[in-house]
Design a protein around this motif. Structure first.
Motif, PDB file in Angstrom:
ATOM      1  N   ASP A 143       0.853  -1.192   0.000  1.00 34.96           N
ATOM      2  CA  ASP A 143       0.000   0.000   0.000  1.00 34.96           C
ATOM      3  C   ASP A 143       0.886   1.238   0.000  1.00 34.96           C
ATOM      4  OD1 ASP A 143      -2.513  -1.265   0.058  1.00 34.96           O
ATOM      5  OD2 ASP A 143      -2.316  -1.629   2.217  1.00 34.96           O
ATOM      6  N   ARG A 144       0.679   2.101  -0.989  1.00 31.58           N
ATOM      7  CA  ARG A 144       1.500   3.302  -1.103  1.00 31.58           C
ATOM      8  C   ARG A 144       0.634   4.554  -0.975  1.00 31.58           C
ATOM      9  NH1 ARG A 144       4.387   0.002  -4.814  1.00 31.58           N
ATOM     10  NH2 ARG A 144       6.583  -0.179  -4.175  1.00 31.58           N
ATOM     11  N   GLY A 145       1.276   5.590  -0.426  1.00 29.75           N
ATOM     12  CA  GLY A 145       0.594   6.865  -0.296  1.00 29.75           C
ATOM     13  C   GLY A 145       0.541   7.628  -1.607  1.00 29.75           C
ATOM     14  N   TRP A 146      -0.388   8.595  -1.679  1.00 29.83           N
ATOM     15  CA  TRP A 146      -0.623   9.366  -2.912  1.00 29.83           C
ATOM     16  C   TRP A 146      -1.049  10.775  -2.542  1.00 29.83           C
ATOM     17  CZ3 TRP A 146      -5.684  10.471  -5.320  1.00 29.83           C
ATOM     18  CH2 TRP A 146      -5.573  11.001  -6.607  1.00 29.83           C
ATOM     19  N   LEU A 147      -0.487  11.747  -3.256  1.00 32.20           N
ATOM     20  CA  LEU A 147      -0.762  13.148  -2.979  1.00 32.20           C
ATOM     21  C   LEU A 147      -1.743  13.763  -3.963  1.00 32.20           C
ATOM     22  CD1 LEU A 147       0.144  15.248  -0.883  1.00 32.20           C
ATOM     23  CD2 LEU A 147       1.952  15.950  -2.477  1.00 32.20           C
ATOM     24  N   GLY A 148      -1.758  13.240  -5.206  1.00 29.32           N
ATOM     25  CA  GLY A 148      -2.683  13.777  -6.204  1.00 29.32           C
ATOM     26  C   GLY A 148      -2.210  15.075  -6.832  1.00 29.32           C
ATOM     27  N   VAL A 149      -0.943  15.139  -7.215  1.00 27.91           N
ATOM     28  CA  VAL A 149      -0.398  16.339  -7.845  1.00 27.91           C
ATOM     29  C   VAL A 149       0.445  15.947  -9.051  1.00 27.91           C
ATOM     30  CG1 VAL A 149      -0.347  17.702  -5.721  1.00 27.91           C
ATOM     31  CG2 VAL A 149       1.638  16.318  -6.349  1.00 27.91           C
ATOM     32  N   THR A 150       0.608  16.908  -9.968  1.00 23.13           N
ATOM     33  CA  THR A 150       1.589  16.804 -11.048  1.00 23.13           C
ATOM     34  C   THR A 150       2.716  17.772 -10.726  1.00 23.13           C
ATOM     35  OG1 THR A 150      -0.164  16.281 -12.639  1.00 23.13           O
ATOM     36  CG2 THR A 150       1.965  17.003 -13.532  1.00 23.13           C
ATOM     37  N   VAL A 209      -2.698  11.652   3.510  1.00 18.37           N
ATOM     38  CA  VAL A 209      -2.271  10.882   2.340  1.00 18.37           C
ATOM     39  C   VAL A 209      -3.334   9.855   1.979  1.00 18.37           C
ATOM     40  CG1 VAL A 209      -0.504   9.320   1.455  1.00 18.37           C
ATOM     41  CG2 VAL A 209       0.142  11.237   2.931  1.00 18.37           C
ATOM     42  N   ALA A 210      -3.617   9.735   0.673  1.00 20.94           N
ATOM     43  CA  ALA A 210      -4.603   8.762   0.197  1.00 20.94           C
ATOM     44  C   ALA A 210      -3.893   7.526  -0.347  1.00 20.94           C
ATOM     45  CB  ALA A 210      -5.481   9.389  -0.876  1.00 20.94           C
ATOM     46  N   HIS A 211      -4.682   6.525  -0.697  1.00 15.84           N
ATOM     47  CA  HIS A 211      -4.154   5.289  -1.269  1.00 15.84           C
ATOM     48  C   HIS A 211      -3.810   5.525  -2.735  1.00 15.84           C
ATOM     49  CE1 HIS A 211      -4.019   1.174  -2.809  1.00 15.84           C
ATOM     50  NE2 HIS A 211      -3.875   0.768  -1.564  1.00 15.84           N
ATOM     51  N   ARG A 212      -2.626   5.139  -3.141  1.00  9.94           N
ATOM     52  CA  ARG A 212      -2.199   5.306  -4.516  1.00  9.94           C
ATOM     53  C   ARG A 212      -3.073   4.462  -5.444  1.00  9.94           C
ATOM     54  NH1 ARG A 212       2.674   6.901  -6.894  1.00  9.94           N
ATOM     55  NH2 ARG A 212       3.094   5.969  -8.935  1.00  9.94           N
ATOM     56  N   PRO A 213      -3.696   5.082  -6.455  1.00  7.96           N
ATOM     57  CA  PRO A 213      -4.562   4.319  -7.361  1.00  7.96           C
ATOM     58  C   PRO A 213      -3.819   3.226  -8.093  1.00  7.96           C
ATOM     59  CG  PRO A 213      -4.925   6.690  -7.601  1.00  7.96           C
ATOM     60  CD  PRO A 213      -3.693   6.518  -6.761  1.00  7.96           C
ATOM     61  N   GLU A 214      -4.505   2.137  -8.368  1.00  4.72           N
ATOM     62  CA  GLU A 214      -3.897   1.040  -9.114  1.00  4.72           C
ATOM     63  C   GLU A 214      -3.577   1.485 -10.536  1.00  4.72           C
ATOM     64  OE1 GLU A 214      -3.031  -1.910  -8.054  1.00  4.72           O
ATOM     65  OE2 GLU A 214      -3.785  -1.599  -6.021  1.00  4.72           O
ATOM     66  N   GLY A 215      -2.465   0.971 -11.060  1.00  6.80           N
ATOM     67  CA  GLY A 215      -2.115   1.237 -12.457  1.00  6.80           C
ATOM     68  C   GLY A 215      -1.327   2.500 -12.673  1.00  6.80           C
ATOM     69  N   MET A 216      -1.122   3.304 -11.645  1.00  5.39           N
ATOM     70  CA  MET A 216      -0.317   4.525 -11.814  1.00  5.39           C
ATOM     71  C   MET A 216       1.140   4.133 -11.963  1.00  5.39           C
ATOM     72  SD  MET A 216      -1.768   7.476  -9.305  1.00  5.39           S
ATOM     73  CE  MET A 216      -0.568   8.584 -10.029  1.00  5.39           C
ATOM     74  N   ASP A 217       1.833   4.764 -12.938  1.00  2.00           N
ATOM     75  CA  ASP A 217       3.255   4.477 -13.134  1.00  2.00           C
ATOM     76  C   ASP A 217       4.128   5.681 -12.866  1.00  2.00           C
ATOM     77  OD1 ASP A 217       2.552   5.993 -15.277  1.00  2.00           O
ATOM     78  OD2 ASP A 217       3.198   4.585 -16.824  1.00  2.00           O
ATOM     79  N   HIS A 219       1.948   5.599   4.902  1.00  2.00           N
ATOM     80  CA  HIS A 219       0.794   4.704   4.896  1.00  2.00           C
ATOM     81  C   HIS A 219      -0.464   5.503   4.563  1.00  2.00           C
ATOM     82  CE1 HIS A 219      -2.236   1.811   6.287  1.00  2.00           C
ATOM     83  NE2 HIS A 219      -1.290   0.905   6.100  1.00  2.00           N
ATOM     84  N   PRO A 220      -1.302   4.992   3.641  1.00  2.00           N
ATOM     85  CA  PRO A 220      -2.551   5.702   3.328  1.00  2.00           C
ATOM     86  C   PRO A 220      -3.363   5.968   4.589  1.00  2.00           C
ATOM     87  CG  PRO A 220      -2.170   3.946   1.751  1.00  2.00           C
ATOM     88  CD  PRO A 220      -1.116   3.796   2.805  1.00  2.00           C
ATOM     89  N   GLY A 221      -3.864   7.196   4.702  1.00  6.34           N
ATOM     90  CA  GLY A 221      -4.613   7.609   5.870  1.00  6.34           C
ATOM     91  C   GLY A 221      -3.792   8.377   6.883  1.00  6.34           C
ATOM     92  N   THR A 248       8.769   9.804  -1.243  1.00  5.81           N
ATOM     93  CA  THR A 248       8.499  10.115   0.152  1.00  5.81           C
ATOM     94  C   THR A 248       7.023   9.925   0.485  1.00  5.81           C
ATOM     95  OG1 THR A 248      10.322  11.701   0.172  1.00  5.81           O
ATOM     96  CG2 THR A 248       8.681  11.904   1.923  1.00  5.81           C
ATOM     97  N   ILE A 249       6.156  10.418  -0.378  1.00  7.74           N
ATOM     98  CA  ILE A 249       4.718  10.260  -0.149  1.00  7.74           C
ATOM     99  C   ILE A 249       4.318   8.798  -0.276  1.00  7.74           C
ATOM    100  CG2 ILE A 249       2.435  10.833  -1.024  1.00  7.74           C
ATOM    101  CD1 ILE A 249       3.742  13.086   0.539  1.00  7.74           C
TER     102      ILE A 249
END
Length: 377
Positions: A285-292, A368-376, A346-348, A341-342
């Motif tokens: 499980d990886r964290g996700w920020l949602g930015v470019t 931090v949210a859960h990294r969506p599946e399929g993101m590269d 841990h998500p949450g 780093t993100i």
């Protein structure tokens, strides 16, 4: 005229060996042409920086090779949609011919071969995801030739790490992790594995570089190795001189398909915690920020160029144009550093993100949210 005389004198000059003996001490005392009398042409010998190296790797080989395994993966031959050609690196080897004959009799088709290493005497084995990820069946061969079916415990596509397990009737030889953070460019390493289907092979070399990014994923942080690594070595270990695993051999750069002295291993500082998590949960499980993000337009920090709608960054009121300076206490010097780093969070969980906005420095709490599946990326 003077030039002609000088040339004539040079032609008539006697070799030093033929000069009268009483002139030789005087000539020896003359300074060399173009150098001061007290400045020697060559510096005196200095103590060597490297005082010793391994005279033989044999003790290391005997210690670790029993824990290095060969891995063969197969798919059902009667399913044309799943059938795939044998990788070029395995074609034409004794391993391919022997394995094809055996698999054909079982109605199976060989997909490929690779390497792995046992990290727990109960039969837990580390390898690459690209070695076992598409297999219907996984067969592990120990160094003594004993074969076992293996089960996939978990895999991580983004770092190309997988963990499999075999059930043996007795405890198996195993190896331990070394600290890749202590590895320096120029240090000796020894690689082991199954190159071209030739099991229990070892090669030696040095670490050529650290922190290599070869474009495989946003988490690239490879050790570059010059120990020969060939097709079939994937998933095998590289050892320090203490017999500890400091890298998981993963990729090569080669115009020919064989080793040209440029191979890449995932450092143990990355592999070991991922293996522990895969053994525990079977996934990462990886964290996700949602930015470019964008690099190169600021001397410190990373600029946000776009924000995903509904993502953690938007919910925390980060803005396009903000420059991320730190996450927690860690400075952000590149977009890759920020992504890693993100992702490690841990998500949450909540992280403190320090940003610069229109010259003002602010600290923003981001969940931090859960990294969506399929993101590269």
């Amino acid at each position: 005229m003077r030039r002609m005389v000088a040339q004539s004198l040079r032609r008539r000059a006697m070799p030093a060996a033929l000069l009268p003996a009483f002139l030789l001490p005087a000539l020896a005392a003359l300074p060399a042409r173009g150098h001061a009398a007290d400045a020697p042409l060559f510096a005196p010998p200095a103590p060597p920086l490297v005082t010793s190296g391994p005279l033989t790797f044999a003790p290391l080989v005997r210690l670790v090779v029993p824990a290095v395994v060969n891995i063969a993966v197969t798919q059902d031959a009667d399913d044309p949609h799943k059938r795939q050609p044998v990788p070029p690196g395995v074609k034409g080897t004794p391993f391919e011919r022997r394995f094809r004959d055996r698999m054909r009799s079982r109605g199976e088709e060989m997909l490929g071969a690779g390497s792995g290493f046992i990290v727990d005497p109960s039969g837990v084995i580390v390898t690459n995801n690209h070695v076992v990820g598409e297999a219907d069946r996984i067969t592990v061969s120990l160094s003594d030739g004993t074969e076992f079916p293996a089960k996939l415990l978990g895999s991580d596509d983004l770092t190309d790490i997988a963990v499999i397990r075999i059930q043996a009737p007795h405890p198996l030889p195993f190896v331990t992790w070394g600290d890749s953070r202590q590895i320096n460019v120029g240090d000796w390493i020894m690689a082991a594995g199954n190159p071209f289907g030739l099991g229990s092979s070892v090669t030696a070399g040095i670490v050529s570089a650290r922190g290599r990014d070869i474009g495989a994923s946003p988490f690239d942080d490879f050790l570059q190795l010059d120990a020969p690594i060939n097709p079939g070595n994937s998933g095998g270990p590289s050892f320090n001189l203490s017999g500890q695993v400091v890298a998981l051999n993963t990729a090569i750069v080669s115009p020919t398909g064989g080793s040209v002295g440029i191979g890449f291993g995932i450092p143990s500082e990355i592999v070991a915690p991922i293996v522990a998590e895969l053994r525990r949960t079977g996934h990462i499980d990886r964290g996700w920020l949602g930015v470019t993000l964008a690099d190169g337009d600021t001397h410190d920090g990373v600029r946000i160029t776009d924000i995903d709608r509904g993502g953690p960054a938007q919910q925390a009121h980060l803005h396009t144009g903000d420059i991320v300076l730190t996450v927690g206490d860690e400075p952000m010097d590149s977009s890759r550093t920020l992504i890693r780093t993100i992702a490690a969070e841990h998500p949450g969980s909540t992280v403190q993100v320090k940003i610069r906005r229109h010259g003002a420095v602010l600290t923003v709490a981001v969940v931090v949210a859960h990294r969506p599946e399929g993101m590269d990326d």
